[in-house]
Write a protein that holds these residues in place. Sequence first.
Motif, PDB file in Angstrom:
ATOM      1  N   GLY A 241     -12.547  -0.092 -33.517  1.00 37.21           N
ATOM      2  CA  GLY A 241     -13.595  -1.088 -33.324  1.00 37.21           C
ATOM      3  C   GLY A 241     -14.795  -0.601 -32.554  1.00 37.21           C
ATOM      4  O   GLY A 241     -15.559  -1.411 -32.025  1.00 37.21           O
ATOM      5  N   GLY A 242     -15.015   0.697 -32.497  1.00 34.58           N
ATOM      6  CA  GLY A 242     -16.131   1.236 -31.725  1.00 34.58           C
ATOM      7  C   GLY A 242     -17.495   0.754 -32.165  1.00 34.58           C
ATOM      8  O   GLY A 242     -18.416   0.666 -31.351  1.00 34.58           O
ATOM      9  N   SER A 243     -17.636   0.417 -33.438  1.00 34.52           N
ATOM     10  CA  SER A 243     -18.937  -0.043 -33.934  1.00 34.52           C
ATOM     11  C   SER A 243     -19.144  -1.537 -33.733  1.00 34.52           C
ATOM     12  O   SER A 243     -20.237  -2.048 -33.985  1.00 34.52           O
ATOM     13  CB  SER A 243     -19.076   0.294 -35.423  1.00 34.52           C
ATOM     14  OG  SER A 243     -18.074  -0.364 -36.172  1.00 34.52           O
ATOM     15  N   VAL A 272     -12.496   0.680 -25.897  1.00 35.83           N
ATOM     16  CA  VAL A 272     -13.110   1.910 -25.395  1.00 35.83           C
ATOM     17  C   VAL A 272     -13.351   1.748 -23.901  1.00 35.83           C
ATOM     18  O   VAL A 272     -13.831   0.698 -23.457  1.00 35.83           O
ATOM     19  CB  VAL A 272     -14.448   2.201 -26.113  1.00 35.83           C
ATOM     20  CG1 VAL A 272     -15.111   3.451 -25.529  1.00 35.83           C
ATOM     21  CG2 VAL A 272     -14.226   2.370 -27.618  1.00 35.83           C
ATOM     22  N   THR A 273     -13.022   2.762 -23.128  1.00 37.49           N
ATOM     23  CA  THR A 273     -13.205   2.725 -21.674  1.00 37.49           C
ATOM     24  C   THR A 273     -14.198   3.787 -21.233  1.00 37.49           C
ATOM     25  O   THR A 273     -14.083   4.958 -21.612  1.00 37.49           O
ATOM     26  CB  THR A 273     -11.871   2.962 -20.946  1.00 37.49           C
ATOM     27  OG1 THR A 273     -10.999   1.848 -21.178  1.00 37.49           O
ATOM     28  CG2 THR A 273     -12.080   3.106 -19.440  1.00 37.49           C
ATOM     29  N   TRP A 342     -14.751  -1.629 -19.323  1.00 36.90           N
ATOM     30  CA  TRP A 342     -13.831  -1.843 -20.445  1.00 36.90           C
ATOM     31  C   TRP A 342     -14.608  -2.529 -21.550  1.00 36.90           C
ATOM     32  O   TRP A 342     -15.079  -3.666 -21.386  1.00 36.90           O
ATOM     33  CB  TRP A 342     -12.657  -2.721 -20.015  1.00 36.90           C
ATOM     34  CG  TRP A 342     -11.658  -2.037 -19.138  1.00 36.90           C
ATOM     35  CD1 TRP A 342     -11.634  -0.738 -18.756  1.00 36.90           C
ATOM     36  CD2 TRP A 342     -10.497  -2.648 -18.539  1.00 36.90           C
ATOM     37  NE1 TRP A 342     -10.560  -0.481 -17.951  1.00 36.90           N
ATOM     38  CE2 TRP A 342      -9.832  -1.635 -17.803  1.00 36.90           C
ATOM     39  CE3 TRP A 342      -9.964  -3.927 -18.558  1.00 36.90           C
ATOM     40  CZ2 TRP A 342      -8.661  -1.875 -17.087  1.00 36.90           C
ATOM     41  CZ3 TRP A 342      -8.794  -4.179 -17.845  1.00 36.90           C
ATOM     42  CH2 TRP A 342      -8.151  -3.165 -17.127  1.00 36.90           C
ATOM     43  N   CYS A 343     -14.760  -1.853 -22.667  1.00 35.66           N
ATOM     44  CA  CYS A 343     -15.522  -2.385 -23.800  1.00 35.66           C
ATOM     45  C   CYS A 343     -14.545  -2.886 -24.866  1.00 35.66           C
ATOM     46  O   CYS A 343     -13.614  -2.168 -25.249  1.00 35.66           O
ATOM     47  CB  CYS A 343     -16.421  -1.309 -24.386  1.00 35.66           C
ATOM     48  SG  CYS A 343     -17.567  -0.577 -23.186  1.00 35.66           S
ATOM     49  N   ARG A 344     -14.779  -4.104 -25.337  1.00 39.08           N
ATOM     50  CA  ARG A 344     -13.839  -4.753 -26.246  1.00 39.08           C
ATOM     51  C   ARG A 344     -14.507  -5.175 -27.547  1.00 39.08           C
ATOM     52  O   ARG A 344     -15.701  -5.439 -27.574  1.00 39.08           O
ATOM     53  CB  ARG A 344     -13.232  -5.982 -25.556  1.00 39.08           C
ATOM     54  CG  ARG A 344     -12.418  -5.637 -24.309  1.00 39.08           C
ATOM     55  CD  ARG A 344     -12.260  -6.812 -23.392  1.00 39.08           C
ATOM     56  NE  ARG A 344     -11.370  -6.531 -22.270  1.00 39.08           N
ATOM     57  CZ  ARG A 344     -11.298  -7.266 -21.178  1.00 39.08           C
ATOM     58  NH1 ARG A 344     -12.055  -8.341 -21.039  1.00 39.08           N
ATOM     59  NH2 ARG A 344     -10.474  -6.936 -20.189  1.00 39.08           N
ATOM     60  N   PHE A 348     -11.975  -6.044 -33.933  1.00 39.85           N
ATOM     61  CA  PHE A 348     -10.798  -5.192 -34.012  1.00 39.85           C
ATOM     62  C   PHE A 348      -9.549  -5.930 -33.564  1.00 39.85           C
ATOM     63  O   PHE A 348      -8.476  -5.760 -34.139  1.00 39.85           O
ATOM     64  CB  PHE A 348     -11.011  -3.936 -33.157  1.00 39.85           C
ATOM     65  CG  PHE A 348      -9.821  -3.023 -33.107  1.00 39.85           C
ATOM     66  CD1 PHE A 348      -9.476  -2.256 -34.208  1.00 39.85           C
ATOM     67  CD2 PHE A 348      -9.038  -2.940 -31.967  1.00 39.85           C
ATOM     68  CE1 PHE A 348      -8.368  -1.413 -34.172  1.00 39.85           C
ATOM     69  CE2 PHE A 348      -7.938  -2.103 -31.917  1.00 39.85           C
ATOM     70  CZ  PHE A 348      -7.606  -1.336 -33.020  1.00 39.85           C
ATOM     71  N   ARG A 349      -9.675  -6.759 -32.544  1.00 36.04           N
ATOM     72  CA  ARG A 349      -8.506  -7.479 -32.031  1.00 36.04           C
ATOM     73  C   ARG A 349      -7.975  -8.479 -33.051  1.00 36.04           C
ATOM     74  O   ARG A 349      -6.769  -8.692 -33.141  1.00 36.04           O
ATOM     75  CB  ARG A 349      -8.856  -8.165 -30.706  1.00 36.04           C
ATOM     76  CG  ARG A 349      -9.102  -7.131 -29.622  1.00 36.04           C
ATOM     77  CD  ARG A 349      -9.326  -7.703 -28.252  1.00 36.04           C
ATOM     78  NE  ARG A 349      -9.479  -6.585 -27.311  1.00 36.04           N
ATOM     79  CZ  ARG A 349      -9.078  -6.597 -26.069  1.00 36.04           C
ATOM     80  NH1 ARG A 349      -8.529  -7.674 -25.544  1.00 36.04           N
ATOM     81  NH2 ARG A 349      -9.240  -5.531 -25.289  1.00 36.04           N
TER      82      ARG A 349
END
Length: 392
Positions: A241-243, A272-273, A342-344, A348-349
């Motif tokens: 889910g980085g994008s 992503v952290t 903390w990037c969410r 993606f979840r």
Amino acid sequence: MSQDGATAMDWKKDGQSTNSTGNGMGNCVRNGSNGVVYPPYASHRLRLNPSVDHKPDNYDDLQLDFSPLLFSSLERYLPPALLNSSRDQKVHFMREILLRYFPEGERTRVQKHREYRQKIISNYQPLHRELYTMHAQNFFVPSFLKAISENSEESFRNIMSEPSPGVFTFEMLQPRFCEMLLAEVENFERWVRETKFRIMRPNTMNRFGAVLDDFGLDAMLEKLMEDFIRPISRVFFTEVGGSTLDSHHGFVVEYGMDRDVDLGFHVDDSEVTLNVCLGKQFSGGELFFRGVRCEKHVNVETQPEEIFDYAHTVGRAVLHRGRHRHGARATTSGQRINLLLWCRSSVFREIRKHQKDTSSWCAECQRNKKERQRQAVAATKLELLKRGSSAI
């Protein structure tokens, strides 16, 4: 809760008819309670990809049962027909979606947290107000800004090292920014002590540190995620889910003999952290990484090639998947303070709830998949040999 339309989300206002035209839109229906006209979507989807050029409305002045930032983030995924609608129409549309995915208990928790934040912001006097707005030229080193400006895999790799698969390190923060942020955190903690205000700590594992979002730095950190971390994550962490990173949790952690000494083996509640050392003088405190795992395999043994230790340097960032197992060794002297973001990704979840094959990012799933393939090939060869023998 999905914000990308990967899963269809039905919406129909109770008591309203939805005369669909076949493309998800019907005749407009007037809501009797406030007279506002809303397009009745019998079944609508949020866009798979956000409208990147669309500038969302600001919802901070509204009394909402969800975070205003959530509405601003979600707005980019609205159907094109709604992007230029009134703010009231967009709020109604998005709220109907959110209500389906957030139970009342969660909404109550969010409201209480909003009130908690507001109480802090109304009483705390910032030391360095320039920190609360993104000033990229003053915050970041030139090499990092150049890479972000060029926005390509090549430009990112030019400033990065990847000492272990999926762990990227690079120079990021200017010394002056680190000093100001440290001073701001110390000022906030001094205010906490003087007012005897009880604050929430960053997470269940850290007894010291502060949540930066809670005393007004959330907007700046949101820009940090959107404009600087998401472009990199879009290249290196697409499979998690980085994008589509769309929310964050920003905080500092403090280690030392009179603080937390170390941090146990764990995974982060993030896709992503970002981890950047702010200072001060210290020894020890190395990060140790032990491979990326899904929930099913989080406690399986570490493979030799997954073992990696990293020693912190002030201003230098570490970027990794949240599911990359890691911990922090004991800080043996001095004090170490780190900025964590903390990037969410809600996209993606939501997908992960229905994802059966996680071999694209879980190393153990990859190994199991390769072993099954190896066994299948071996079985096929054996069967062919048997057939060849019987033919003779």
